[in-house]
Design a protein around this motif. Sequence first.
Motif, short mmCIF file in Angstrom:
data_model
loop_
_atom_site.label_atom_id
_atom_site.label_comp_id
_atom_site.label_asym_id
_atom_site.label_seq_id
_atom_site.Cartn_x
_atom_site.Cartn_y
_atom_site.Cartn_z
N ARG A 22 15.83 -10.98 3.24
CA ARG A 22 14.80 -9.93 3.17
C ARG A 22 14.45 -9.54 4.59
O ARG A 22 13.92 -10.34 5.35
N LEU A 59 12.54 -7.77 7.66
CA LEU A 59 11.14 -7.42 7.88
C LEU A 59 11.06 -6.01 8.44
O LEU A 59 10.90 -5.07 7.69
N TYR A 85 7.66 -2.91 5.40
CA TYR A 85 7.61 -4.29 4.91
C TYR A 85 6.17 -4.75 4.67
O TYR A 85 5.94 -5.76 4.01
N LYS A 112 3.67 -3.90 -0.40
CA LYS A 112 4.35 -4.59 -1.50
C LYS A 112 4.35 -3.70 -2.72
O LYS A 112 3.41 -2.93 -2.95
N GLY A 126 -0.21 -6.45 11.72
CA GLY A 126 0.94 -6.89 10.92
C GLY A 126 0.53 -7.60 9.66
O GLY A 126 1.24 -8.48 9.19
N LEU A 127 -0.61 -7.24 9.11
CA LEU A 127 -1.07 -7.84 7.86
C LEU A 127 -0.64 -6.96 6.69
O LEU A 127 -0.51 -5.75 6.84
N THR A 128 -0.47 -7.57 5.53
CA THR A 128 -0.06 -6.82 4.35
C THR A 128 -1.11 -5.78 4.00
O THR A 128 -2.31 -6.05 4.07
#
Lengths: 318, 268
Positions: free
Chosen positions: A82, A84, A189, A192, A268-270
């Motif tokens: 996967r 990034l 990335y 989600k 860089g957090l979801t």
Amino acid sequence: MRDLHLSLNQTQRVRLQAALDQLESYAASTAAAAASVTVADSIPVNHEDNILKGHGTSDLDGQVVATLCGVVERVNKLVYVRALRSRYKPEVGDIIVGRVIEIAPKRWRLEINFSQDAVLMLSSMNLPDGIQRRRTAVDELNMRSIFVENDVICAEVRGFQHDGSLQLQARSQKYGKLEKGQLLTVPPYLVKRRKQHFHHLDQYNVDLIVGCNGFVWVGEHVETSEKESTLLSDKPSGKQETDNSVPLETRRHICRIANAVRLLSVIGLTLTVESVTETVEASLRSNIEINEMLGSEFYVQTVEREAQRRASMVRKRS
Amino acid sequence: MGPPPTLPTSHSFSSPSPKTLQETKTPFEIRFALLSSLSIQNHGMRHLKGEIGVVSKADGSALFEMGNTRVIAAVYGPKEIQNKGQQMNNNEALVRCEYSMANFSTGDRTRRPKGDRRSTEISLVIRQTMEACILTKLMPRSQIDIFVQVLQADGGTRSACINAATLALADAGVPMRDIITSCSAGYLCTTPLLDLNYAEDSAGGPDVTVGILAKMDKVTLLQMDAKLPLDTFENVMQLAIEGCKAVAQYIREILLENTKQLESRRGS
């Protein structure tokens, strides 16, 4: 650090480092950390259970070798990497936000952060009058009345044509042109795939569309069912532009939410609705001005809050 | 941009008097002052430094330093082909590369035309080298643009450019067969030298630039400006390959660290 140049003072630097170390330590306890690979790393596999090599892998002298930097994922026999940071990889049914770059015969071409431009056919979207019928040459000539170049559009991935080009569709009232808001681009990335990508943030009267391709739309809320009727009624009068300017309060909210998205993507957090609203609420709680949200203090605070959130999650699990 | 360039520590020079160092100001002048007193020793690789994600709007980017040579690379793509005429093969990605030297990168500030012969040649070399490792078949009907710019030139710019381009491509998530690294080696006063700097390069000896696929142990780039006896050449090339492997080791460390950081921040 991409995009944002912070000037941290000594305390902030120490706090940031502590919080980042904490994040790293939580990640290290999960399996994903151990499975990180870079290009040309060999992936350990048990060859007896004839594995399937998926994306981001190749075969070199009987070894499975990664061709991307990312995390090794195993699903039954399938082994894949996967990635990034990379461009968007479309899947059928994804909700995406894109920008019209060209009008071609019977189709619009959209930039969606994929390795090619996506195609939205005139026949695969609802006409503004809402009638189901065959598209005529007149419709084709009037394509610019629907979308013109540089419009931001929300659509759904329909599938790949046999020649490999990506087809989109917009067969519902919720898809279509996006107006009165901001478009933000984040690395895909961080997004989600979820059940819900359209979000109406009630308290701010703002719509948040988190496209799977990393394009995020923050704009004034539009009522989808109402939109249909206004389109029908307003069109002849042609006063759409004048009578509905966005109120100042909503504009402020849009900017605040947009800055929250920017901040999360820089760290860089979801990106989820929860993380965005939480960041917005935190900024309101600590009386941070919209422009200060991208400053160093709030940056450090956001990282610390994320570390705390993960700490509580770990505690709950154990 | 970062700290001011310092004298390469890994090099050893025959005791220049400290007075000459103070009189001359810029690193380039210092280097020219030292050129006369340069003693050739078999030093190792110059100091390496790599940094990922320095250009915010690019798909992938990297800064790479080899001693005082400093290079920035940005990768855009894979994206839709802009000029359909350039498309050779419909089934694979088109790789383009542009090499340029900043006007301030050398000791004397010169204004170069954009497409001069030297930069055209190096662009071609870098493009061919990177094409060898990119899995172009996986990205049909698209193009990848690689831009490399030399910010500070101190010998071995093409090696540094290739290393920077590799880092940037890996950052952009472009699938690659293997990591390509490059390093130069030379031969001066009967000594093979690794990773020549400007002073050593301009001494006039042969300069061998090697690019290898680190894991597969294959050579993708080999350039030499002068003649060398075969047995000496093999020694020099072996030295350069060892240099490439050291660079590869370093590049993989950076990439792994970067991947782990991205993953840890993203969370589960």
